[in-house]
Scaffold this motif. Structure first.
Motif, PDB file in Angstrom:
ATOM      1  N   UNK A   1       0.806  -1.212  -0.129  1.00  0.00           N
ATOM      2  CA  UNK A   1       0.041  -0.124   0.051  1.00  0.00           C
ATOM      3  C   UNK A   1       0.928   1.246  -0.067  1.00  0.00           C
ATOM      4  N   UNK A   2       2.106   1.300   0.384  1.00  0.00           N
ATOM      5  CA  UNK A   2       3.231   2.101   0.191  1.00  0.00           C
ATOM      6  C   UNK A   2       3.242   2.775  -1.113  1.00  0.00           C
TER       7      UNK A   2
ATOM      8  N   UNK B   1       1.807   3.752   6.076  1.00  0.00           N
ATOM      9  CA  UNK B   1       3.073   4.201   6.723  1.00  0.00           C
ATOM     10  C   UNK B   1       2.850   4.057   8.251  1.00  0.00           C
ATOM     11  N   UNK B   2       1.763   4.906   8.733  1.00  0.00           N
ATOM     12  CA  UNK B   2       1.275   5.076  10.161  1.00  0.00           C
ATOM     13  C   UNK B   2       1.185   3.796  10.933  1.00  0.00           C
ATOM     14  N   UNK B   3       0.138   2.708   9.937  1.00  0.00           N
ATOM     15  CA  UNK B   3       0.112   1.564  10.578  1.00  0.00           C
ATOM     16  C   UNK B   3       1.386   0.895  10.585  1.00  0.00           C
ATOM     17  N   UNK B   4       2.258   0.721   9.910  1.00  0.00           N
ATOM     18  CA  UNK B   4       3.439   0.039   9.908  1.00  0.00           C
ATOM     19  C   UNK B   4       4.362   0.370  11.237  1.00  0.00           C
ATOM     20  N   UNK B   5       4.295   1.650  11.110  1.00  0.00           N
ATOM     21  CA  UNK B   5       5.047   2.450  12.443  1.00  0.00           C
ATOM     22  C   UNK B   5       4.499   1.811  13.648  1.00  0.00           C
ATOM     23  N   UNK B   6       3.232   1.755  13.964  1.00  0.00           N
ATOM     24  CA  UNK B   6       2.629   1.259  14.881  1.00  0.00           C
ATOM     25  C   UNK B   6       2.748  -0.098  15.422  1.00  0.00           C
TER      26      UNK B   6
ATOM     27  N   UNK C   1      13.140  -1.024   5.239  1.00  0.00           N
ATOM     28  CA  UNK C   1      13.684  -0.642   3.792  1.00  0.00           C
ATOM     29  C   UNK C   1      12.842   0.087   2.815  1.00  0.00           C
ATOM     30  N   UNK C   2      11.606  -0.510   2.745  1.00  0.00           N
ATOM     31  CA  UNK C   2      10.696   0.293   1.966  1.00  0.00           C
ATOM     32  C   UNK C   2      10.325   1.538   2.676  1.00  0.00           C
ATOM     33  N   UNK C   3      10.165   1.888   3.727  1.00  0.00           N
ATOM     34  CA  UNK C   3       9.728   3.021   4.440  1.00  0.00           C
ATOM     35  C   UNK C   3      10.915   3.973   4.479  1.00  0.00           C
TER      36      UNK C   3
ATOM     37  N   UNK D   1       4.739  13.320  -1.563  1.00  0.00           N
ATOM     38  CA  UNK D   1       4.100  14.021  -0.552  1.00  0.00           C
ATOM     39  C   UNK D   1       4.800  14.070   0.788  1.00  0.00           C
ATOM     40  N   UNK D   2       4.437  15.389   1.383  1.00  0.00           N
ATOM     41  CA  UNK D   2       5.358  15.539   2.473  1.00  0.00           C
ATOM     42  C   UNK D   2       4.786  14.693   3.697  1.00  0.00           C
ATOM     43  N   UNK D   3       3.636  14.484   3.829  1.00  0.00           N
ATOM     44  CA  UNK D   3       2.829  13.831   4.862  1.00  0.00           C
ATOM     45  C   UNK D   3       3.507  12.152   4.777  1.00  0.00           C
ATOM     46  N   UNK D   4       3.424  11.646   3.582  1.00  0.00           N
ATOM     47  CA  UNK D   4       3.935  10.288   3.462  1.00  0.00           C
ATOM     48  C   UNK D   4       5.110  10.182   3.918  1.00  0.00           C
ATOM     49  N   UNK D   5       6.163  11.216   3.569  1.00  0.00           N
ATOM     50  CA  UNK D   5       7.512  11.274   3.920  1.00  0.00           C
ATOM     51  C   UNK D   5       7.700  11.195   5.328  1.00  0.00           C
TER      52      UNK D   5
END
Length: 216
Positions: A164-165, A177-182, A190-192, A201-205
């Motif tokens: 989904x990234x 990204x938020x979910x993976x961080x949680x 690596x993907x992140x 997108x700044x928010x995604x980064x």
């Protein structure tokens, strides 16, 4: 004619406010007058003995009031959560189950504690929503579902979230990204790291960077 009762109530409230203001002024003026007519010994006694006690009483009252409010809020929150849990367990329609699960997540302030017994069922709902919410008009649901999968710690969905990234919508990528961080999904690191540098997108980064930092 229909506005007459409303205007009457407004006038009454205005008069009540004026009365309260006048009463407060009278109390202040009266207090100053009484203070000025007290002898020095009485004034010293009030300052040295009475005022500290009053401050202590006020402080204790405030602390008690704050704690009582906290207890009441916690109780109300638990009651609301229990009600939503019951509705969620009884509901069969996928979209309504998603709505109820979303309300539970938000009410619980995006924490898993207290939702453990329905976490698997909620994850199933979120996965279903994520997979079925295709197309541009459904990307908000897809993103929400991705984010909530992280809240319920559904590690089986990590490969799906990594994929989904690369979603066309920045909102979905950010939620993934938020979910993976949680979940502190190190397999996505690596993907992140790539996303936090290369996504337009700044928010995604930012969310990708936060996710990587959680894994450190």
């Amino acid at each position: 004619m229909k506005n007459a009762p409303s205007s009457h109530l407004t006038n009454q409230r205005g008069q009540a406010n004026v009365t309260m203001a006048l009463a407060l002024i009278i109390l202040i003026v009266g207090g100053i007058w009484i203070w000025n007519h007290l002898d020095f010994d009485t004034q010293d006694f009030i300052v040295d003995e009475v005022v500290p006690i009053l401050f202590l009483v006020v402080a204790l009252t405030l602390i008690t009031w704050v704690n009582v409010r906290k207890v009441k809020r916690a109780k109300n929150k638990k009651n609301r959560r229990d009600g939503l849990l019951k509705q969620f367990s009884n509901e069969k329609a996928p979209r309504k189950r998603f709505d109820l699960a979303s309300q539970l997540i938000e009410l619980n302030e995006f924490q898993l504690e207290g939702l453990e017994r329905v976490a698997a069922d909620m994850a199933e709902v979120f996965l279903y929503t994520f997979k079925r919410s295709l197309g541009d008009k459904q990307h908000r649901f897809r993103g929400m579902a991705a984010s909530y999968l992280g809240v319920v710690q559904h590690r089986e969905s990590i490969p799906l979230l990594i994929k989904a990234l690369e979603d066309d919508h920045a909102y979905v990528r950010g939620c993934a990204a938020l979910a993976l961080g949680r979940m502190r999904a190190t397999e996505a690191k690596t993907k992140l790291e790539y996303t936090m540098k290369e996504d337009w997108d700044q928010t995604v980064r930012s969310r990708s960077r936060e996710a990587v930092e959680r894994m450190s």
